[in-house]
Design an enzyme around this catalytic site. Structure first.
Site, short mmCIF file in Angstrom:
data_model
loop_
_atom_site.label_atom_id
_atom_site.label_comp_id
_atom_site.label_asym_id
_atom_site.label_seq_id
_atom_site.Cartn_x
_atom_site.Cartn_y
_atom_site.Cartn_z
CG ASP A 182 -0.35 0.08 2.44
OD1 ASP A 182 0.94 -0.05 2.62
OD2 ASP A 182 -1.21 0.35 3.24
CG ASP B 259 0.28 -3.84 2.14
OD1 ASP B 259 0.32 -4.92 3.11
OD2 ASP B 259 1.09 -3.03 2.06
CE LYS C 265 3.20 -5.92 3.66
NZ LYS C 265 2.69 -4.80 4.63
CD GLU D 177 0.59 -1.46 7.89
OE1 GLU D 177 0.16 -0.80 8.78
OE2 GLU D 177 1.16 -0.85 7.09
CD GLU E 108 8.05 -0.54 7.51
OE1 GLU E 108 7.10 -1.19 7.16
OE2 GLU E 108 8.13 0.77 7.11
O1 KIV Z 1 3.53 -1.19 1.67
C1 KIV Z 1 4.73 -1.66 1.69
O2 KIV Z 1 5.38 -1.47 0.69
C2 KIV Z 1 5.15 -2.38 2.63
C3 KIV Z 1 6.71 -2.71 2.62
C4 KIV Z 1 7.38 -1.49 3.06
C5 KIV Z 1 6.83 -4.06 3.86
O3 KIV Z 1 4.31 -2.60 3.45
#
Ligand code: KIV
Length: 274
Positions: A49, A88, A118, A120, A187
């Site tokens: 994202d 994401d 993915k 968070e 991260e």
């Molecule tokens: O959104 C993204 O690019 C990420 C990476 C920084 C891991 O989550």
């Protein structure tokens, strides 16, 4: 008979099986053309994202929508053949309930054809991760600095700088792994903490600003190519494409303005009139 050789795309279980083995290589991509290049070298490609900030010039990832992720996820799937593609989940598409998360994740998997999503969050997302994994959604976790929380954390600062602050981040990693995530992005955490987490969780850790102690690495492609306007301090530049692109645009503009722009005569076999 098809003359195209079949390339098997890597899966979430393939990445999971790499724990403690050959380091996992990954990059972000949001487009078919960069995905085709990354696909040659990466085990997985993340449609992050971060596209909100990198592609759209937004101040944070908070405004990114599910539709934006699906559009670019689809492009990356079209451009790649071998790497696992992970998309994401954007802010607001999964935090309200496990059911909301499943509905959003199902849309992403169905509409892009990607192999995993993915999300968070550590302990707070563990129930949701378990719910999704039990229902056939491969989940990559993301702990440490979680940029979607910018409005509550206040800045994109490194996490767990003092040893006294490590406990909650270690608990986040354990909770996400116990819930069934197939790997975890860590991260912006210091090396000793990343090393400790990597030693203590059974799934691969993927570092971004979290040291070589992780099982794999990810970088935002435009950051490592020198194309992003703002790049975190920890990012090594592997290219300086910004000045090269600008130089090419400058030459093109000069040619057009000075009427030196080459016509198509050489293509059509025509003689240029004097
Ligand atoms: O959104 C993204 O690019 C990420 C990476 C920084 C891991 O989550």
């Amino acid at each position: 008979m098809s003359i195209q050789s079949e390339v098997r795309r890597l899966t979430a279980p393939d990445i999971r099986a790499r724990k403690g083995g050959e380091p996992i290589v990954s990059l972000t991509s949001y487009h078919a053309h960069t995905a085709a290049l990354a696909d040659k070298y990466c085990d997985f490609i993340l449609v992050g994202d971060s596209l909100g900030m990198v592609m759209h010039g937004l101040e944070s990832t908070v405004p990114v929508t599910l539709d934006m992720m699906i559009l670019q996820g689809h492009a990356v799937m079209r451009g790649s053949r071998r790497a696992l593609v992970v998309v994401d989940m954007p802010f607001g598409s999964y935090e309200a309930s496990r059911e909301q998360a499943f509905a959003s994740a199902a849309r992403v998997l169905k509409e892009t054809g990607c192999g995993a999503i993915k999300m968070e969050g550590g302990r707070r997302m563990a129930d949701t991760i378990r719910f999704l994994v039990e229902r056939g959604v491969p989940v990559m976790g993301h702990i440490g600095l979680t940029p979607q929380s910018i409005n509550t954390i206040g800045s994109f600062r490194a996490q767990g700088r003092e040893e006294a602050d490590w406990g909650p981040i270690e608990e986040d990693a354990r909770a996400v792994a116990d819930a069934g995530a197939f790997s975890i992005v860590i991260e912006a955490v210091a090396e000793p903490l990343a090393r400790k987490i990597t030693a203590n969780v059974p799934v691969p850790t993927i570092g971004i600003g979290a040291s070589a102690a992780c099982d794999g690495q990810i970088l935002v492609l435009e950051d490592m190519l020198g194309l992003s306007p703002r790049v975190p301090k920890f990012v090594k530049r592997y290219g300086e494409l910004g000045p090269g692109i600008e130089a090419a645009i400058r030459v093109y503009a000069e040619e057009v303005r000075s009427r030196a722009f080459p016509g198509p005569e050489h293509v059509y076999g025509m003689k240029k009139k004097d």
